[in-house]
Scaffold this motif. Structure first.
Motif, short mmCIF file in Angstrom:
data_model
loop_
_atom_site.label_atom_id
_atom_site.label_comp_id
_atom_site.label_asym_id
_atom_site.label_seq_id
_atom_site.Cartn_x
_atom_site.Cartn_y
_atom_site.Cartn_z
N LYS A 1 -4.36 -33.35 -7.48
CA LYS A 1 -4.49 -32.41 -8.58
C LYS A 1 -5.89 -32.34 -9.17
CE LYS A 1 -2.31 -31.01 -12.91
NZ LYS A 1 -1.21 -31.28 -13.88
N VAL A 2 -6.48 -33.50 -9.45
CA VAL A 2 -7.79 -33.49 -10.12
C VAL A 2 -8.88 -32.86 -9.24
CG1 VAL A 2 -9.63 -34.94 -11.08
CG2 VAL A 2 -7.23 -35.41 -11.64
N PRO A 3 -9.06 -33.29 -7.98
CA PRO A 3 -10.09 -32.65 -7.15
C PRO A 3 -9.86 -31.16 -6.94
CG PRO A 3 -9.38 -34.72 -6.16
CD PRO A 3 -8.43 -34.43 -7.27
N ARG A 4 -8.59 -30.76 -6.74
CA ARG A 4 -8.37 -29.34 -6.49
C ARG A 4 -8.61 -28.50 -7.74
NH1 ARG A 4 -2.42 -30.41 -5.95
NH2 ARG A 4 -1.39 -29.48 -7.76
N THR A 5 -8.34 -29.08 -8.95
CA THR A 5 -8.65 -28.36 -10.18
C THR A 5 -10.15 -28.19 -10.36
OG1 THR A 5 -6.63 -29.22 -11.22
CG2 THR A 5 -8.33 -28.35 -12.69
N LEU A 6 -10.90 -29.26 -10.11
CA LEU A 6 -12.36 -29.18 -10.19
C LEU A 6 -12.90 -28.19 -9.16
CD1 LEU A 6 -13.29 -32.95 -10.66
CD2 LEU A 6 -13.33 -31.15 -12.40
N LEU A 7 -12.32 -28.20 -7.96
CA LEU A 7 -12.74 -27.28 -6.91
C LEU A 7 -12.50 -25.84 -7.34
CD1 LEU A 7 -13.84 -27.18 -4.01
CD2 LEU A 7 -11.47 -27.21 -3.21
N TRP A 8 -11.34 -25.61 -7.94
CA TRP A 8 -11.01 -24.26 -8.42
C TRP A 8 -12.03 -23.79 -9.45
CZ3 TRP A 8 -8.20 -23.78 -13.43
CH2 TRP A 8 -8.07 -22.45 -13.82
N LEU A 9 -12.35 -24.66 -10.42
CA LEU A 9 -13.29 -24.29 -11.48
C LEU A 9 -14.67 -23.97 -10.91
CD1 LEU A 9 -12.29 -26.87 -14.24
CD2 LEU A 9 -11.82 -24.42 -14.22
N THR A 10 -15.13 -24.79 -9.96
CA THR A 10 -16.47 -24.55 -9.41
C THR A 10 -16.53 -23.24 -8.64
OG1 THR A 10 -15.91 -25.89 -7.46
CG2 THR A 10 -17.05 -26.99 -9.26
N ILE A 11 -15.46 -22.93 -7.88
CA ILE A 11 -15.47 -21.68 -7.12
C ILE A 11 -15.38 -20.47 -8.06
CG2 ILE A 11 -14.21 -20.28 -5.43
CD1 ILE A 11 -15.86 -22.50 -4.23
N GLU A 12 -14.58 -20.60 -9.14
CA GLU A 12 -14.51 -19.51 -10.11
C GLU A 12 -15.89 -19.28 -10.75
OE1 GLU A 12 -12.31 -17.43 -10.55
OE2 GLU A 12 -10.42 -18.28 -9.87
N LEU A 13 -16.61 -20.37 -11.06
CA LEU A 13 -17.96 -20.22 -11.60
C LEU A 13 -18.89 -19.55 -10.59
CD1 LEU A 13 -18.44 -23.63 -13.46
CD2 LEU A 13 -18.26 -21.37 -14.50
N ALA A 14 -18.74 -19.92 -9.31
CA ALA A 14 -19.56 -19.29 -8.27
C ALA A 14 -19.29 -17.80 -8.19
CB ALA A 14 -19.28 -19.96 -6.92
N ILE A 15 -18.01 -17.41 -8.33
CA ILE A 15 -17.66 -15.99 -8.27
C ILE A 15 -18.21 -15.25 -9.49
CG2 ILE A 15 -15.70 -14.37 -8.36
CD1 ILE A 15 -14.15 -16.38 -6.65
N VAL A 16 -18.09 -15.88 -10.67
CA VAL A 16 -18.63 -15.26 -11.88
C VAL A 16 -20.14 -15.06 -11.75
CG1 VAL A 16 -19.08 -15.64 -14.34
CG2 VAL A 16 -16.81 -16.09 -13.41
N GLY A 17 -20.83 -16.11 -11.28
CA GLY A 17 -22.28 -15.99 -11.11
C GLY A 17 -22.67 -14.91 -10.12
N SER A 18 -21.90 -14.79 -9.03
CA SER A 18 -22.17 -13.76 -8.04
C SER A 18 -21.87 -12.38 -8.60
CB SER A 18 -21.32 -14.02 -6.79
OG SER A 18 -21.55 -13.03 -5.81
#
Length: 438
Positions: free
Chosen positions: A64-81
């Motif tokens: 749960k913890v790694p996949r939640t962090l992974l989700w947040l980082t990818i969402e940030l990458a999408i927002v930045g893009s």
């Protein structure tokens, strides 16, 4: 999928690389596109073989913890893009309206029409793909027009494309080179491609059908990325021909003596090498080759920004259903190397070596950008915040790399580690994974 290789961030990376280094970095663009194709191939194979996209597989396999962090980082990458894509589209509206539509107005228009065009998905994915194809055609025609009028030297262009060297290059050229790689290989695009292939009907009970689908998806991706490479090449070559070693004073004089003399004021009157962005690039094209070149550039930029904004939004949809670049490349390399997931379609030794080198290159580029960024911080107090973020980044990257090593079957990792990695799977899938790993 190819749209992410043609967003305004790519266009700006192309024009800046051309203006700073001329044709010297064309070979970087070529090989970055090849590396991008290899990553997209892995994404397609994962979707075809498992019937699940990368986001869904991450949800199943990571705790749960790694996949939640992974989700947040990818969402940030999408927002930045998406930020650069929306702003790029807004700039195109500003250019097309001769400044009558301000940037904030262009942003609002982009937000509204992006969701409007995405409603095409309700009428079938093929309709949306056809619309993307139309936008890519517009980019090919408009940026191709700029290429024809600029008339870049073909001999120098071919030399820069096929001879990997950069004579006389320094820090600015190196920064542009790593920027090209970062702009080409986009994390959200890997998630997107693994989901898009699910729209094709494949009988996964028949290994021959899976093998055939993998082959055709590779051909499809190769054609798509070849088209995007040619368009990126057009842009880099145009600016390499027209603006390499030009100064701001020269750019000012060019515009002051053209029909677009009102735009001359955007260039400072000094002897610094001209530093162009997508707005200034369009203006100076118009000053050099006539107003038509400005408006044609704006149309191409509009197509690039509009299409890539929709792609980013579409990718965000798939990431949201379950769950920066290592956070896409490491998971796709991990899962496509696992026999428990891919069966006989798991990565072979050569594929593992190549993709591992890609991962190392990406991490090295990220580290380079961080080190280059630190001296520009306005106050030493910010170093603590950057260090904290870097620690979290390295921690998550290390975990993903560890699970990737498990998938690669490193001899020093025990069977119990592999069992732990199956944590989170539904019971029947855990049993399947245990049988396959046995």
């Amino acid at each position: 999928m190819s749209i992410a290789f043609l967003d305004p961030g790519n266009i700006e990376s192309d024009l800046q690389a051309g203006a700073v280094a001329g044709f010297k970095l064309l070979w970087v663009l070529l090989w970055a596109t090849v590396l991008g194709l290899l990553c997209q191939r892995l994404a397609a194979r994962l979707g075809v073989v498992t019937g699940k996209d990368l986001g869904e597989v991450c949800h199943l396999y990571y705790p749960k913890v790694p996949r939640t962090l992974l989700w947040l980082t990818i969402e940030l990458a999408i927002v930045g893009s998406d930020m650069q894509e929306v702003i790029g589209t807004a700039i195109s509206f500003n250019l097309l309206s001769a400044g009558r539509i301000p940037l904030w107005g262009g942003v609002l228009i982009t937000i509204v029409d992006t969701f409007f065009f995405l409603f095409l998905d309700n009428y079938g994915l093929r309709k949306l793909e056809a619309f993307f194809g139309f936008l890519i055609t517009i980019m090919a025609l408009t940026f191709g027009y700029e290429y024809v009028v600029a008339r870049p030297s073909q001999g120098a262009l071919l030399q820069g494309l096929f001879l990997p060297s950069c004579p006389g290059c320094g820090q600015p050229e190196l920064l542009q080179a790593v920027g090209i790689v970062g702009a080409i290989i986009m994390p959200h695009n890997i998630y997107l491609h693994s989901a898009l292939v699910k729209s094709r009907e494949v009988d996964r009970a028949r290994r021959a059908d899976i093998r055939e689908a993998n082959m055709y998806f590779l051909i499809e991706a190769t054609i798509a990325l070849s088209a995007s490479f040619i368009i990126n090449l057009f842009v880099m070559a145009v600016f390499g021909q027209a603006f390499y070693q030009q100064t701001n004073e020269e750019a000012f004089n060019i515009c002051a003596n053209s029909s677009l003399r009102n735009y001359a004021k955007i260039f400072p009157r000094d002897n610094q090498t001209v530093s162009v962005d997508i707005y200034q690039g369009g203006v100076i094209l118009g000053c050099l080759f006539g107003p038509a070149a400005l408006y044609i550039w704006a149309v191409g930029l509009l197509a690039a920004g509009q299409s890539s904004t929709m792609t980013g939004t579409y990718a965000g949809q798939f990431v949201m259903e379950s769950l920066l670049l290592p956070f896409a490349v490491l998971p796709i390399l991990t899962f496509t190397s696992m026999p428990a997931v891919m069966q006989e379609f798991a990565n072979g030794l050569l594929s593992k070596v190549i993709t591992s080198c890609i991962m190392a290159l990406v991490c090295a580029i990220n580290l380079y950008f961080v080190v280059s960024y630190l001296p520009s911080l306005p106050h030493p107090a910010y170093f603590g915040l950057v260090a904290l973020l870097a620690l979290g980044y390295l921690g998550l990257t290390a975990y993903l790399a560890w699970t990737c090593c498990i998938a690669h079957g490193a001899s020093f990792l025990t069977h119990s580690s592999h069992q732990h990695f199956l944590y989170g799977l539904p019971k029947e899938e855990q049993e399947d994974g245990e049988e396959s790993s046995g």
